[in-house]
Structures are given as C-alpha cells and as structure tokens.
Design an enzyme around this catalytic site. Structure first.
Site, PDB file in Angstrom:
ATOM      1  N   LYS A   1      -3.432 -80.355  46.485  1.00 35.47           N
ATOM      2  CA  LYS A   1      -2.192 -81.127  46.591  1.00 35.47           C
ATOM      3  C   LYS A   1      -1.554 -80.886  47.967  1.00 35.47           C
ATOM      4  O   LYS A   1      -1.412 -79.748  48.405  1.00 35.47           O
ATOM      5  CB  LYS A   1      -1.226 -80.697  45.487  1.00 35.47           C
ATOM      6  CG  LYS A   1      -0.512 -81.833  44.794  1.00 35.47           C
ATOM      7  CD  LYS A   1       0.322 -81.287  43.638  1.00 35.47           C
ATOM      8  CE  LYS A   1       1.001 -82.392  42.895  1.00 35.47           C
ATOM      9  NZ  LYS A   1       1.904 -81.887  41.830  1.00 35.47           N
TER      10      LYS A   1
HETATM   11  O1  G3P Z   1       4.213 -82.885  39.872  1.00 35.94           O
HETATM   12  C1  G3P Z   1       5.436 -83.397  40.330  1.00 35.94           C
HETATM   13  C2  G3P Z   1       6.493 -83.121  39.327  1.00 35.94           C
HETATM   14  O2  G3P Z   1       6.391 -81.794  38.891  1.00 35.94           O
HETATM   15  C3  G3P Z   1       7.889 -83.373  39.808  1.00 35.94           C
HETATM   16  O3  G3P Z   1       8.667 -83.551  38.677  1.00 35.94           O
HETATM   17  O4  G3P Z   1      10.706 -83.357  37.295  1.00 35.94           O
HETATM   18  O5  G3P Z   1      10.459 -81.977  39.411  1.00 35.94           O
HETATM   19  O6  G3P Z   1      10.808 -84.471  39.540  1.00 35.94           O
HETATM   20  P1  G3P Z   1      10.237 -83.315  38.732  1.00 35.94           P
END
Ligand code: G3P
Length: 231
Positions: A88
């Site tokens: 990533k």
């Molecule tokens: O993998 C990306 C994800 O973890 C981001 O999610 O909820 O932190 O916007 P969030």
C-alpha cells in the site's frame, strides 16, 4: 465484488474468515498501531488465516515513508513477507514514483488515500494493481463518495485500465451496495459493518416462525405417537 476486511485485528479476521465470504484484508498504519503488535508478525498471521480458507486473496500492508527510494525499499520488504502481500502506497507524487518502480519489479501495489478521479488516473498510469478511493471521508465533508467510484469506473473502462477499484472508508451497508452497483472490484469493510451485511429483520422473523412451527409440528407428532391415534 470481492469483500475484504479493513482491520489489523487477528480475531476479527479469524471470525469473518470462518464464514467463507472473505476475499482479503486491508491494513493501514493506524489500524496496525491500534493492535500494538509487531507489524510483520501481524501480516504473517493474517496471511496464515486467509491461506487456510483455500480461496484466492490479498493482504495490503502500507509503507510509512514520504520518499520514493525508501518507499521502494519498504515495499520490497513487505512483498517479501508473502506473495499474497500487496504494498500500500499513499497517492502523493513520491508514492506514484515508487508505484511505477515497484510495478516494473513485478510487485503489486495498492495506491491509497485516493479522493479524486484525476488521482485514480495517475495511479492507474503508474501501474497500480489496486487504487483505494475513500468514500466515507468524502461523505464526511459533504462530497459524493460513491460518485467518485462511478466516475473512476467509467474512466478505467474508457481506457481499459486493469487497475482494480477498492472502495474504502466504508461507513455502512449502503456503501457496500452502492459500490457493487457502481462496479467496484473490491470493498474493504470494517468488521462491525461487515456483520451488518448478513442481517435483515424479515429474515430473522421468518426463520423464528419456521422453527416455531416446526417445533409445534414435532410436538404434535410426538403426542400422536404416544396416543397411537391416526393424525
Ligand atoms: O483502508 C482505508 C480505511 O481504513 C480508511 O477508513 O474509516 O479511517 O476513513 P476510515
């Protein structure tokens, strides 16, 4: 559409993997830090759980530097953990340069923190295996997260890019539905949202009634047998 868990928590992954519908896991530095365990060991454990499912899968593990040379070095080390690991990389210029170099070495990348169609176009042109648009964070600021998925899908189809769209930052089951309708290749989902995908009140109510009627039927047969009467 492939369904991934967005977590670094081994028990969550083990629980959902046992359901037979899990196609992979994405992690990020925040999710790994939350677990407080050795990064490489966590990735190895996740790979082991998914290998046991017998299904094709990937596990995304993120680099943690801002310079292309270092991101390439970290990416090589992450990819060396296991062939199922996808590296990533953040969607910044140095990250795109690293993606270009890693993809030419045959290392699969997941370009993350994507918030625009132009960014997704750059990721695809650099040879990204996956691009991760964050729909929840766009919705959080009043923008159209799923509209971005639809636009990226259209651009990738227009030019036959093979980069997979991985809808991330999912907040609720409707995001999953809309991502599937938009043609997203993958959705990565927090565990509490993932478990909501199974539930509908009419399913649970209907199953309760089936079993209630069946138990009454079995009781009726039992009583009939006891009295020897014809039913
Ligand atoms: O993998 C990306 C994800 O973890 C981001 O999610 O909820 O932190 O916007 P969030």
């Amino acid at each position: 559409m492939k369904l991934y868990l967005d977590t670094g928590n081994i028990e969550e992954i083990r629980e959902v993997a046992a359901l037979g519908v899990l196609d992979g896991v994405t992690t990020n530095p925040t999710l790994i830090a939350r677990e407080g365990k050795d990064f490489t060991q966590v990735i190895r454990e996740i790979v082991g759980i998914l290998k046991a499912t017998g299904k094709e899968f990937t596990v995304s593990a993120e680099v943690t530097d801002l310079h292309a040379d270092k991101m390439v070095e970290q990416g090589r080390a992450l990819a060396a953990i296991d062939p199922h690991v996808v590296v990533k990389v953040p969607l910044i210029p140095e990250g795109i340069a690293a993606v270009h170099r890693l993809s030419r070495e045959g290392i699969r990348t997941n370009v993350t923190l994507c918030f625009s169609t132009n960014q997704a176009l750059l990721a695809a042109k650099a040879g990204a295996f996956i691009v991760s648009p964050f729909v929840g964070r766009l919705d959080d600021i009043g923008e159209q997260g799923l509209g971005l998925i639809r636009d990226i899908r259209r651009v990738f189809d227009n030019y036959h890019f093979t980069t997979q769209i991985l809808t991330a930052s999912i907040r609720h089951p409707l995001h999953v539905t809309e991502a599937a309708l938009a043609g997203s290749d993958i959705a990565t989902i927090p565990k509490q949202v993932f478990m909501k995908l199974f539930h509908h009140p009419l399913t649970e109510q209907g199953n309760e009634k089936f079993l209630r009627d069946w138990r009454a039927y079995e009781e009726q047969l039992r009583r009939g047998t006891q009295h020897g009467g014809a039913q």
